[in-house]
Design an enzyme around this catalytic site. Structure first.
Site, mmCIF file in Angstrom:
data_model
loop_
_atom_site.group_PDB
_atom_site.id
_atom_site.type_symbol
_atom_site.label_atom_id
_atom_site.label_comp_id
_atom_site.label_asym_id
_atom_site.label_seq_id
_atom_site.Cartn_x
_atom_site.Cartn_y
_atom_site.Cartn_z
ATOM 1 N N ASP A 125 28.993 36.265 53.608
ATOM 2 C CA ASP A 125 29.278 37.798 53.532
ATOM 3 C C ASP A 125 28.766 38.387 51.947
ATOM 4 O O ASP A 125 28.739 37.784 50.873
ATOM 5 C CB ASP A 125 30.651 38.332 53.427
ATOM 6 C CG ASP A 125 30.826 39.800 53.677
ATOM 7 O OD1 ASP A 125 30.114 40.354 54.448
ATOM 8 O OD2 ASP A 125 31.774 40.286 53.054
ATOM 9 N N HIS A 132 29.272 51.471 47.881
ATOM 10 C CA HIS A 132 30.473 50.965 48.117
ATOM 11 C C HIS A 132 30.627 49.990 46.785
ATOM 12 O O HIS A 132 31.797 50.116 45.865
ATOM 13 C CB HIS A 132 30.436 49.796 49.049
ATOM 14 C CG HIS A 132 31.644 48.809 49.202
ATOM 15 N ND1 HIS A 132 33.010 49.254 49.613
ATOM 16 C CD2 HIS A 132 31.812 47.628 48.921
ATOM 17 C CE1 HIS A 132 33.958 48.127 49.618
ATOM 18 N NE2 HIS A 132 33.125 47.089 49.122
ATOM 19 N N GLU A 198 36.027 46.627 56.401
ATOM 20 C CA GLU A 198 34.723 46.906 55.786
ATOM 21 C C GLU A 198 33.721 47.039 56.833
ATOM 22 O O GLU A 198 33.530 46.080 57.715
ATOM 23 C CB GLU A 198 34.281 45.682 54.959
ATOM 24 C CG GLU A 198 35.132 45.633 53.614
ATOM 25 C CD GLU A 198 34.828 44.564 52.685
ATOM 26 O OE1 GLU A 198 35.190 44.646 51.443
ATOM 27 O OE2 GLU A 198 34.021 43.500 52.995
ATOM 28 N N GLU A 200 30.446 47.012 58.054
ATOM 29 C CA GLU A 200 29.119 46.164 57.711
ATOM 30 C C GLU A 200 28.030 46.101 59.172
ATOM 31 O O GLU A 200 28.527 46.249 60.158
ATOM 32 C CB GLU A 200 29.454 44.693 57.312
ATOM 33 C CG GLU A 200 30.497 44.682 56.244
ATOM 34 C CD GLU A 200 30.627 43.371 55.507
ATOM 35 O OE1 GLU A 200 29.737 42.500 55.787
ATOM 36 O OE2 GLU A 200 31.778 43.253 55.017
ATOM 37 N N ASP A 232 34.563 43.085 58.327
ATOM 38 C CA ASP A 232 35.200 41.915 57.399
ATOM 39 C C ASP A 232 36.571 42.520 56.862
ATOM 40 O O ASP A 232 36.605 43.177 55.826
ATOM 41 C CB ASP A 232 34.265 41.676 56.291
ATOM 42 C CG ASP A 232 34.634 40.365 55.620
ATOM 43 O OD1 ASP A 232 35.104 39.260 56.326
ATOM 44 O OD2 ASP A 232 34.354 39.942 54.474
ATOM 45 N N ARG A 236 43.410 43.651 50.439
ATOM 46 C CA ARG A 236 43.119 43.831 49.068
ATOM 47 C C ARG A 236 43.774 43.247 47.930
ATOM 48 O O ARG A 236 43.861 43.060 46.690
ATOM 49 C CB ARG A 236 43.018 45.441 48.962
ATOM 50 C CG ARG A 236 41.887 46.117 49.965
ATOM 51 C CD ARG A 236 40.792 45.643 49.648
ATOM 52 N NE ARG A 236 39.610 46.455 50.714
ATOM 53 C CZ ARG A 236 38.229 45.907 50.539
ATOM 54 N NH1 ARG A 236 37.817 45.216 49.804
ATOM 55 N NH2 ARG A 236 37.546 46.719 51.358
ATOM 56 N N GLN A 239 43.568 39.845 47.804
ATOM 57 C CA GLN A 239 42.365 39.566 46.726
ATOM 58 C C GLN A 239 42.302 39.923 45.306
ATOM 59 O O GLN A 239 41.565 39.486 44.486
ATOM 60 C CB GLN A 239 41.126 40.392 47.467
ATOM 61 C CG GLN A 239 39.942 40.365 46.989
ATOM 62 C CD GLN A 239 38.620 41.333 47.589
ATOM 63 O OE1 GLN A 239 39.002 41.873 48.622
ATOM 64 N NE2 GLN A 239 37.482 41.502 47.057
ATOM 65 N N LYS A 252 39.704 37.344 52.747
ATOM 66 C CA LYS A 252 38.666 37.489 53.462
ATOM 67 C C LYS A 252 38.774 36.539 54.869
ATOM 68 O O LYS A 252 38.053 36.596 55.860
ATOM 69 C CB LYS A 252 37.479 37.500 52.804
ATOM 70 C CG LYS A 252 37.043 38.304 51.663
ATOM 71 C CD LYS A 252 36.973 39.691 52.439
ATOM 72 C CE LYS A 252 36.644 40.768 51.049
ATOM 73 N NZ LYS A 252 36.059 42.007 51.652
ATOM 74 N N THR A 256 37.375 38.071 60.781
ATOM 75 C CA THR A 256 36.188 38.819 60.574
ATOM 76 C C THR A 256 35.476 39.252 62.237
ATOM 77 O O THR A 256 35.510 38.255 62.967
ATOM 78 C CB THR A 256 34.797 38.245 60.087
ATOM 79 O OG1 THR A 256 35.277 37.987 58.586
ATOM 80 C CG2 THR A 256 33.575 39.030 60.197
ATOM 81 N N GLU A 362 38.124 52.775 49.591
ATOM 82 C CA GLU A 362 37.249 53.966 48.947
ATOM 83 C C GLU A 362 37.613 55.263 49.625
ATOM 84 O O GLU A 362 38.058 56.187 48.678
ATOM 85 C CB GLU A 362 35.691 53.727 49.364
ATOM 86 C CG GLU A 362 35.146 52.598 48.825
ATOM 87 C CD GLU A 362 33.857 52.455 49.665
ATOM 88 O OE1 GLU A 362 32.965 52.839 49.168
ATOM 89 O OE2 GLU A 362 33.686 51.692 50.595
#
Length: 418
Positions: A125, A132, A198, A200, A232, A236, A239, A252, A256, A362
């Site tokens: 990834d 971002h 996420e 992607e 993904d 948070r 992480q 993570k 996915t 975000e």
């Protein structure tokens, strides 16, 4: 390039995702048929195993479509990929001479269950979206330190888990893990409370490279077989506690999701887009040799357990700062062997405006600005029962090249074994 008409009526719908210009590759099954490769065309799926067995598809001496994945074709390389696309177009275009032979091999999409379209060899990834990276850096480090010093020079990435890459529609179990509140003396254990997505684009490596041998940007571009939408999923809070100094790990690794259809690079050729302006010159091995980005409209929908879906973000794959070819070139630079079936996630794709942000981190600015769903409830992050759906398409002249949805519903965290 205008729409290429098919004798399958639904393939000529200007708003449908699967015209003859697309021909994406997936794996499907029905009550009567075990999983096998198929090609989406309109509202139907062409059974590739049966088409090959009937002699309508004959690309190599050995069969390619008697297994429930597309890796066998991928390994054959670009010349065979092109030959298959040409043959499929000939069989499915308006006025095709062999229509009567093909018709019995079509399966209604409504009757099919979709599976992983390929066997994922390795998963990496990246972090290739500048908006971002800037937003996340601003949230955690302040605007003056938003981008790491290396970000404008190299595509940053980390090695993920191929074992938990799953196809759209697979339920996602909320992960357990360690977290630490800012004012706590010690970490605690429990379910993730800041679960995120996420948005992607996933690039699929079709042909590999040798260990110890770097590749050029043009070689990397030729190696890419196709693309999928990729979510993904991200924990948070887990992480934030674990990522220093080695980066994401359990935050993570739990899941996915990818869309079920591989949109080939050939189908996306008309939608190539130029690179963004470079604030700092890239080293020669990464310098753009042509338009290797894509004009792909992207959308995120969020639905509560009891309520309608609401679009919470719209952006475009052109917002990436590093192309998949640049990511692949940099990946192999050190001599890392790349293999057919490797999957490269682009990193979250966000635009410059608030409604173009590809993650809840975000969109809600780390929970400080909650968004509201169709049932009136507010969200800072994802709750149990919520369904997140990624959508993507490239708009042509009278047609769309669509990816199919990439969706997942969140289930409650498991009880820890006693």
């Amino acid at each position: 390039m205008p729409l290429t008409k098919s004798w399958i009526a639904a393939a000529n719908d200007p708003t449908g995702p699967f015209p003859l210009n697309n021909l994406p590759y997936g794996v499907f099954s029905t009550e009567e048929l075990p999983p096998r490769p198929g090609v989406a065309i309109g509202d139907m799926i062409l059974d590739m195993e049966e088409a090959e067995a009937a002699g309508l598809i004959a690309l190599t001496d050995d069969p390619l479509f008697d297994v429930p994945y597309w890796n066998e074709l991928m390994e054959e390389g670009p010349a065979v990929w092109a030959a298959l696309r040409e043959r499929l177009t000939a069989l499915l275009k308006d006025g095709a001479a062999e229509r009567e032979k093909v018709e019995p091999l079509l399966v209604p999409m409504a009757d099919a269950e979709l599976h992983m379209p390929f066997m994922v060899c390795e998963y990496t990834d990246f972090y290739a979206g500048r908006h971002h990276a800037t937003n996340v850096g601003t949230i955690f480090r302040g605007a003056e330190n938003a981008l790491p010093p290396n970000w404008l020079h190299i595509p940053i990435g980390y090695n993920g888990r191929a074992s938990t890459v799953v196809v759209s529609g697979t339920d996602i179990v909320r992960p357990l893990g360690q977290t630490k509140a800012p004012d706590a003396d010690a970490p605690s254990f429990g379910p993730c409370r800041r679960l995120d997505i996420e948005l992607e684009l996933g690039a699929i490596v079709g042909t590999g490279s040798d260990m110890g041998q770097p590749i050029t940007l043009d070689q990397a571009d030729a190696m890419i077989f196709g693309y999928v939408l990729l979510n993904d999923w991200s924990a948070r809070d887990i992480q934030a506690w674990e990522y220093q100094p080695l980066g994401p790990f359990q935050a993570k690794a739990f899941a996915t999701s990818i869309s079920p259809w591989i949109v080939t690079k050939a189908a996306l050729e008309p939608f190539r887009a130029p690179a963004p302006a470079r604030e700092k010159p890239l080293l020669p091995y990464l310098q753009d040799t042509g338009p290797m980005f894509y004009d792909i409209e992207l959308q995120v929908d969020m639905a509560p357990a009891e309520g309608e879906a609401k679009t919470i973000a719209r952006t475009n794959a052109r917002e990436l700062y590093y192309s998949a070819a640049q990511q692949l070139t940099h990946h192999a630079l050190c001599g890392c062997e790349m293999n057919p079936g490797d999957l490269l996630g682009s990193g979250t794709i966000s635009g410059p405006e608030k409604d173009q942000r590809g993650s809840l981190l975000e969109l809600t600015w780390s929970g400080k600005e909650p968004l509201h769903l169709s049932d009136g409830t507010a969200r800072s992050f994802i709750e149990d029962g919520d369904t997140l759906t990624l959508k993507g398409w490239s708009q042509g002249d009278g047609y769309r090249v669509g990816f199919g949805d990439c969706a997942g519903t969140i289930l409650p965290a498991p009880s820890f074994p006693k």
